[in-house]
Design an enzyme around this catalytic site. Sequence first.
Site, PDB file in Angstrom:
ATOM      1  N   CYS A   1       9.327  -4.637   0.190  1.00  0.00           N
ATOM      2  CA  CYS A   1       8.779  -5.172   1.701  1.00  0.00           C
ATOM      3  C   CYS A   1       8.284  -4.199   2.566  1.00  0.00           C
ATOM      4  O   CYS A   1       7.494  -4.575   3.450  1.00  0.00           O
ATOM      5  CB  CYS A   1       9.862  -6.132   2.287  1.00  0.00           C
ATOM      6  SG  CYS A   1      11.257  -5.172   3.104  1.00  0.00           S
TER       7      CYS A   1
ATOM      8  N   CYS B   1      -7.860 -14.951   9.911  1.00  0.00           N
ATOM      9  CA  CYS B   1      -8.183 -15.305   8.675  1.00  0.00           C
ATOM     10  C   CYS B   1      -8.261 -14.208   7.500  1.00  0.00           C
ATOM     11  O   CYS B   1      -8.468 -14.849   6.614  1.00  0.00           O
ATOM     12  CB  CYS B   1      -9.580 -16.132   8.659  1.00  0.00           C
ATOM     13  SG  CYS B   1     -11.056 -15.211   9.311  1.00  0.00           S
TER      14      CYS B   1
ATOM     15  N   CYS C   1      -9.257  -8.145  20.634  1.00  0.00           N
ATOM     16  CA  CYS C   1      -9.980  -9.027  19.944  1.00  0.00           C
ATOM     17  C   CYS C   1      -9.458  -9.380  18.562  1.00  0.00           C
ATOM     18  O   CYS C   1      -8.242  -8.677  18.212  1.00  0.00           O
ATOM     19  CB  CYS C   1     -11.474  -8.490  19.569  1.00  0.00           C
ATOM     20  SG  CYS C   1     -11.419  -6.952  18.760  1.00  0.00           S
TER      21      CYS C   1
ATOM     22  N   CYS D   1     -24.032  -0.319  -3.092  1.00  0.00           N
ATOM     23  CA  CYS D   1     -25.414  -0.266  -2.869  1.00  0.00           C
ATOM     24  C   CYS D   1     -25.571  -0.978  -1.656  1.00  0.00           C
ATOM     25  O   CYS D   1     -25.301  -2.128  -1.324  1.00  0.00           O
ATOM     26  CB  CYS D   1     -26.290  -1.020  -4.044  1.00  0.00           C
ATOM     27  SG  CYS D   1     -27.991  -1.097  -3.475  1.00  0.00           S
TER      28      CYS D   1
ATOM     29  N   CYS E   1     -27.294  -0.790 -10.598  1.00  0.00           N
ATOM     30  CA  CYS E   1     -28.362  -2.069 -10.270  1.00  0.00           C
ATOM     31  C   CYS E   1     -29.754  -1.283 -10.285  1.00  0.00           C
ATOM     32  O   CYS E   1     -29.870  -0.029 -10.684  1.00  0.00           O
ATOM     33  CB  CYS E   1     -27.818  -2.282  -8.742  1.00  0.00           C
ATOM     34  SG  CYS E   1     -28.068  -1.355  -7.430  1.00  0.00           S
TER      35      CYS E   1
ATOM     36  N   CYS F   1      11.912   9.172   1.400  1.00  0.00           N
ATOM     37  CA  CYS F   1      10.757   9.729   1.426  1.00  0.00           C
ATOM     38  C   CYS F   1      10.946  11.457   1.419  1.00  0.00           C
ATOM     39  O   CYS F   1      11.686  11.725   2.094  1.00  0.00           O
ATOM     40  CB  CYS F   1      10.081   9.506   2.935  1.00  0.00           C
ATOM     41  SG  CYS F   1       8.199  10.381   3.214  1.00  0.00           S
TER      42      CYS F   1
ATOM     43  N   CYS G   1      14.799  -9.235   0.211  1.00  0.00           N
ATOM     44  CA  CYS G   1      13.761  -8.851   1.519  1.00  0.00           C
ATOM     45  C   CYS G   1      13.978 -10.017   2.450  1.00  0.00           C
ATOM     46  O   CYS G   1      13.801  -9.778   3.573  1.00  0.00           O
ATOM     47  CB  CYS G   1      12.615  -8.593   1.003  1.00  0.00           C
ATOM     48  SG  CYS G   1      12.418  -6.881   0.007  1.00  0.00           S
TER      49      CYS G   1
END
Length: 463
Positions: A222, A292, A276, A135, A108, A211, A235
Site C-alpha cells: 500500500c 477524475c 484548483c 510526436c 510516424c 529503505c 493493508c
Amino acid sequence: MQLSQMTATRGQTTPTRDQALHDPDKTQNQPKRPEHDQLLLQASLPPDKAATFGSLLAMEGQCFNPDDVLEAVQSNRDLSSALRYLSHSCPICAEQLSFSKMVTMTHCSCSFCETCFKTYFSAAIREKSIDKLVCPLCSQPEIRGCGGWEQSMDYFNLLDTQIRHHLGPQSHQLFQEKLRDRALQEMPNFCWCAHCSFGVLHEAEQLMMKCPNCKKTTCSKCRSAWAPQHQGVSCEEFKRWQLRNEPERRTLQLPSRSHIECPNCRLLFHLSRGGCLHFRCSQCQHHFCGSCSQTFSLGASCSFSASCSAKGLHAHHPRNCLYHLRDWSSSRLLQLLQFYRVSPSWPSADFPEAAGGACPVLQLAEENSPMEEACSRPSARNQGGLCQLHYKEHLVDQVQQNLLDPVVLFSRSELEAEFQRWCIAAPKQEAQEEEPLYMQRLLLALLQSVPLKKPLSSHNDLL
C-alpha cells in the site's frame, strides 16, 4: 537494487516561437559565402551539376544558402528534385529549410525543423512524464496502447539517439533518468520509500520494506509508512485500524475523497482541500485532474480535437467530474442522488458534527502553500458538520463513487452543450416532434455516444 528518485525541475525558460525562428544556429541566418567562393564551388562540380547549382542560386524569389544548394545538387539527379530537397517547410514554425535541416520522427511520418525539435523536446523532458514524449504533431506512438511498455521501448531507444544528437547533455541525462525510473516502475517488486522517495526493488515476501537510504520502513504493497499495527494484518485492515484509533486521521477522512493516486506512477498521497483541481505528481511530474484523474495536456500535444491546439494546459473532464458539478447547487446534487436512490453516506458514524459549528476539513492554508489548517467555515444543519463548499464536494464524491450519470437532470441546452463539448453532432429535432420526445431522444443518443467510464483509480473502498 536501489534507485534515487529523480524529478524534473524547471530550468531555463523555453524559447518562444519567435526566438526559435531567429536561432543563430539556423542556416538561413548564417553569413553567405563571398561570390568568388560560390564560383569556386560551382567550378568544382561536373558540368551538369554546376548548371543546376547556378540555376538554383539565381532562381527568382529564392535565397538559398550556397552550402545547402551544394548539398542538394550532390544528393539529387536534376533541378526539380534538388529544388524539392531545398523547399521543405516546417509545419510548426513555417520556416523553409533544406531536407537535411528537418528531423523526422521514428514512428510516424511527421517531420519538423531541428530548432522546433530542440524547443519542444527540451521543454517536454523537463516538464512532462516519459509517456508524453511523443510526436508534437500527431501524438504518436500511443505509449499506453495495446503494445505495452516493452514494445514502446523500441520507440524510446530511437528517440534516445535523436535526443543525444540534437539536445544538450543535461537534457539527454534527464531523459535517460526518467526512462530508467519508468522502466523500474513496471517491475512488480519496485517501490518508492514513503519517507524519502528513494526507489527500492523489494524482493522479500514480507510487506515491510526497509529503505537503505533513510533506514525507515514502508509497506511495499500500500506504500504507506510502516507501523507496528500493520504487522500480520492486510493493508485494508490496517487502514481501518488507523481510522478507528487515530483521531487526526478521522479528521483527514472528511469528506470521503481524502487520498488521491497518480494515474501514471500510482503514487498515493494525501489530498488537501483548497486550490484548483490541477495536480502535478511530485514523483513523476504527471499532470492530472484531482477529481477524475484525466490527464492535463498542452494544446499542441492534445489530439482530442483541432481546437485544442489553441489551448494551454487543459483536460477533458467527464460530466460527473467536480470540474463541472461544482457549479451545481446542493439541492440539485441531492436530487441527482435521490433519482438513483443513493443516500449521501458518511465515512463513519464516529464523525459527529464539529464542535462550535466549524467545518473540520483540512485544506491548504493559502494558495501554493504546503501548510494545512482546518476550514473553520460555519457548518450548516444536516450537512455532517461540513460547510456549504465541502458539503457540495462530498455530494459530488458520492456521485462519482456510485458512477451516477448527471445527464438525467440535464436541460435541453445542457444536452446540446455536452454534444458540442465532445465534438459530436446532436440529432436534429424533427418536424412536429414534441419537446419531451426530442429530449428523450437526445438523452439516449448522448448516453450511447459518450457513456461514463469507470474512474482510473479509487481508494474509497478503504473508507
